[in-house]
Design a protein around this motif. Structure first.
Motif, PDB file in Angstrom:
ATOM      1  N   ARG A  28      -9.098 -21.124  20.121  1.00  0.00           N
ATOM      2  CA  ARG A  28      -9.194 -22.186  19.115  1.00  0.00           C
ATOM      3  C   ARG A  28      -9.982 -21.726  17.899  1.00  0.00           C
ATOM      4  N   GLN A  29     -10.981 -20.876  18.117  1.00  0.00           N
ATOM      5  CA  GLN A  29     -11.752 -20.337  16.994  1.00  0.00           C
ATOM      6  C   GLN A  29     -10.850 -19.461  16.120  1.00  0.00           C
ATOM      7  N   GLN A  30     -10.021 -18.660  16.741  1.00  0.00           N
ATOM      8  CA  GLN A  30      -9.074 -17.826  16.002  1.00  0.00           C
ATOM      9  C   GLN A  30      -8.092 -18.702  15.215  1.00  0.00           C
ATOM     10  N   ALA A  31      -7.643 -19.776  15.819  1.00  0.00           N
ATOM     11  CA  ALA A  31      -6.731 -20.696  15.134  1.00  0.00           C
ATOM     12  C   ALA A  31      -7.410 -21.332  13.927  1.00  0.00           C
ATOM     13  N   ALA A  32      -8.647 -21.759  14.094  1.00  0.00           N
ATOM     14  CA  ALA A  32      -9.384 -22.380  12.997  1.00  0.00           C
ATOM     15  C   ALA A  32      -9.551 -21.408  11.829  1.00  0.00           C
ATOM     16  N   GLU A  33      -9.789 -20.150  12.122  1.00  0.00           N
ATOM     17  CA  GLU A  33      -9.902 -19.136  11.067  1.00  0.00           C
ATOM     18  C   GLU A  33      -8.580 -18.967  10.330  1.00  0.00           C
ATOM     19  N   ALA A  34      -7.468 -19.022  11.049  1.00  0.00           N
ATOM     20  CA  ALA A  34      -6.153 -18.889  10.421  1.00  0.00           C
ATOM     21  C   ALA A  34      -5.879 -20.046   9.469  1.00  0.00           C
ATOM     22  N   CYS A  35      -6.459 -21.203   9.738  1.00  0.00           N
ATOM     23  CA  CYS A  35      -6.267 -22.355   8.862  1.00  0.00           C
ATOM     24  C   CYS A  35      -6.852 -22.110   7.470  1.00  0.00           C
ATOM     25  N   GLY A  36      -7.762 -21.172   7.346  1.00  0.00           N
ATOM     26  CA  GLY A  36      -8.356 -20.862   6.054  1.00  0.00           C
ATOM     27  C   GLY A  36      -7.349 -20.382   5.032  1.00  0.00           C
ATOM     28  N   TYR A  37      -6.198 -19.915   5.485  1.00  0.00           N
ATOM     29  CA  TYR A  37      -5.147 -19.431   4.596  1.00  0.00           C
ATOM     30  C   TYR A  37      -4.060 -20.475   4.359  1.00  0.00           C
ATOM     31  N   CYS A  38      -4.188 -21.633   4.948  1.00  0.00           N
ATOM     32  CA  CYS A  38      -3.121 -22.622   4.939  1.00  0.00           C
ATOM     33  C   CYS A  38      -3.291 -23.645   3.816  1.00  0.00           C
ATOM     34  N   PRO A  39      -2.232 -23.925   3.061  1.00  0.00           N
ATOM     35  CA  PRO A  39      -2.323 -24.916   1.994  1.00  0.00           C
ATOM     36  C   PRO A  39      -2.276 -26.358   2.508  1.00  0.00           C
ATOM     37  N   THR A  41      -4.293 -27.659   4.979  1.00  0.00           N
ATOM     38  CA  THR A  41      -5.495 -27.936   5.760  1.00  0.00           C
ATOM     39  C   THR A  41      -5.992 -29.367   5.587  1.00  0.00           C
ATOM     40  N   ALA A  42      -6.110 -29.835   4.368  1.00  0.00           N
ATOM     41  CA  ALA A  42      -6.640 -31.188   4.131  1.00  0.00           C
ATOM     42  C   ALA A  42      -5.730 -32.252   4.732  1.00  0.00           C
ATOM     43  N   ALA A  43      -4.432 -32.124   4.524  1.00  0.00           N
ATOM     44  CA  ALA A  43      -3.484 -33.098   5.072  1.00  0.00           C
ATOM     45  C   ALA A  43      -3.491 -33.071   6.593  1.00  0.00           C
ATOM     46  N   CYS A  44      -3.609 -31.902   7.162  1.00  0.00           N
ATOM     47  CA  CYS A  44      -3.641 -31.753   8.609  1.00  0.00           C
ATOM     48  C   CYS A  44      -4.882 -32.430   9.188  1.00  0.00           C
ATOM     49  N   HIS A  45      -6.027 -32.186   8.584  1.00  0.00           N
ATOM     50  CA  HIS A  45      -7.266 -32.809   9.054  1.00  0.00           C
ATOM     51  C   HIS A  45      -7.178 -34.333   8.917  1.00  0.00           C
ATOM     52  N   GLU A  46      -6.654 -34.810   7.816  1.00  0.00           N
ATOM     53  CA  GLU A  46      -6.510 -36.252   7.595  1.00  0.00           C
ATOM     54  C   GLU A  46      -5.594 -36.873   8.653  1.00  0.00           C
ATOM     55  N   TYR A  47      -4.506 -36.190   8.975  1.00  0.00           N
ATOM     56  CA  TYR A  47      -3.596 -36.672  10.019  1.00  0.00           C
ATOM     57  C   TYR A  47      -4.335 -36.813  11.345  1.00  0.00           C
ATOM     58  N   ALA A  55      -8.124 -33.375  20.637  1.00  0.00           N
ATOM     59  CA  ALA A  55      -8.046 -32.028  21.215  1.00  0.00           C
ATOM     60  C   ALA A  55      -7.288 -31.117  20.267  1.00  0.00           C
ATOM     61  N   GLY A  56      -7.656 -29.857  20.308  1.00  0.00           N
ATOM     62  CA  GLY A  56      -6.969 -28.858  19.503  1.00  0.00           C
ATOM     63  C   GLY A  56      -7.609 -28.651  18.148  1.00  0.00           C
ATOM     64  N   VAL A  57      -7.029 -27.733  17.397  1.00  0.00           N
ATOM     65  CA  VAL A  57      -7.503 -27.408  16.057  1.00  0.00           C
ATOM     66  C   VAL A  57      -6.607 -28.115  15.053  1.00  0.00           C
ATOM     67  N   TRP A  58      -7.223 -28.877  14.181  1.00  0.00           N
ATOM     68  CA  TRP A  58      -6.519 -29.639  13.153  1.00  0.00           C
ATOM     69  C   TRP A  58      -7.232 -29.414  11.833  1.00  0.00           C
ATOM     70  N   GLY A  59      -6.533 -28.919  10.836  1.00  0.00           N
ATOM     71  CA  GLY A  59      -7.138 -28.725   9.529  1.00  0.00           C
ATOM     72  C   GLY A  59      -8.308 -27.774   9.530  1.00  0.00           C
ATOM     73  N   GLY A  60      -8.268 -26.787  10.409  1.00  0.00           N
ATOM     74  CA  GLY A  60      -9.334 -25.800  10.476  1.00  0.00           C
ATOM     75  C   GLY A  60     -10.541 -26.227  11.278  1.00  0.00           C
ATOM     76  N   ARG A  61     -10.464 -27.389  11.906  1.00  0.00           N
ATOM     77  CA  ARG A  61     -11.595 -27.899  12.687  1.00  0.00           C
ATOM     78  C   ARG A  61     -11.186 -28.084  14.138  1.00  0.00           C
ATOM     79  N   ASP A  62     -12.049 -27.645  15.017  1.00  0.00           N
ATOM     80  CA  ASP A  62     -11.797 -27.788  16.449  1.00  0.00           C
ATOM     81  C   ASP A  62     -12.243 -29.178  16.870  1.00  0.00           C
ATOM     82  N   ARG A  63     -11.290 -30.050  17.097  1.00  0.00           N
ATOM     83  CA  ARG A  63     -11.597 -31.434  17.453  1.00  0.00           C
ATOM     84  C   ARG A  63     -11.855 -31.600  18.950  1.00  0.00           C
ATOM     85  N   THR A  64     -11.649 -30.546  19.737  1.00  0.00           N
ATOM     86  CA  THR A  64     -11.808 -30.631  21.178  1.00  0.00           C
ATOM     87  C   THR A  64     -13.234 -31.012  21.565  1.00  0.00           C
ATOM     88  N   ALA A  65     -14.205 -30.496  20.840  1.00  0.00           N
ATOM     89  CA  ALA A  65     -15.604 -30.716  21.190  1.00  0.00           C
ATOM     90  C   ALA A  65     -16.268 -31.793  20.338  1.00  0.00           C
TER      91      ALA A  65
END
Length: 74
Positions: A28-39, A41-47, A55-65
């Protein structure tokens, strides 16, 4: 991962999509880092916030914890 976002396709829609929902923290940390390149990110986090994804990584943030949050009315 950068190449995936250059054509507006989020990295979570690529071949390593399982990283975003993995039970392994390092995945999940690797996934969150990959979000740094994604246009998207904000919409994903808002969703995720709107739909109370817990659970999971959304908009570069690990919501699992993260504890669930509530929005304040304006």
């Amino acid at each position: 991962m950068l190449d995936a976002c250059q054509d507006h396709r989020p990295p979570c829609q690529g071949t390593d999509a399982d990283l975003w929902t993995s039970e392994d923290h390092e995945d999940r940390q690797q996934a969150a880092e990959a979000c740094g390149y994604c246009p998207h990110t904000a919409a994903c986090h808002e969703y995720a916030a709107t739909n109370r994804e817990r659970a999971g990584v959304w908009g570069g943030r690990d919501r699992t914890a993260q504890p669930a949050t509530t929005r304040r009315s304006a």
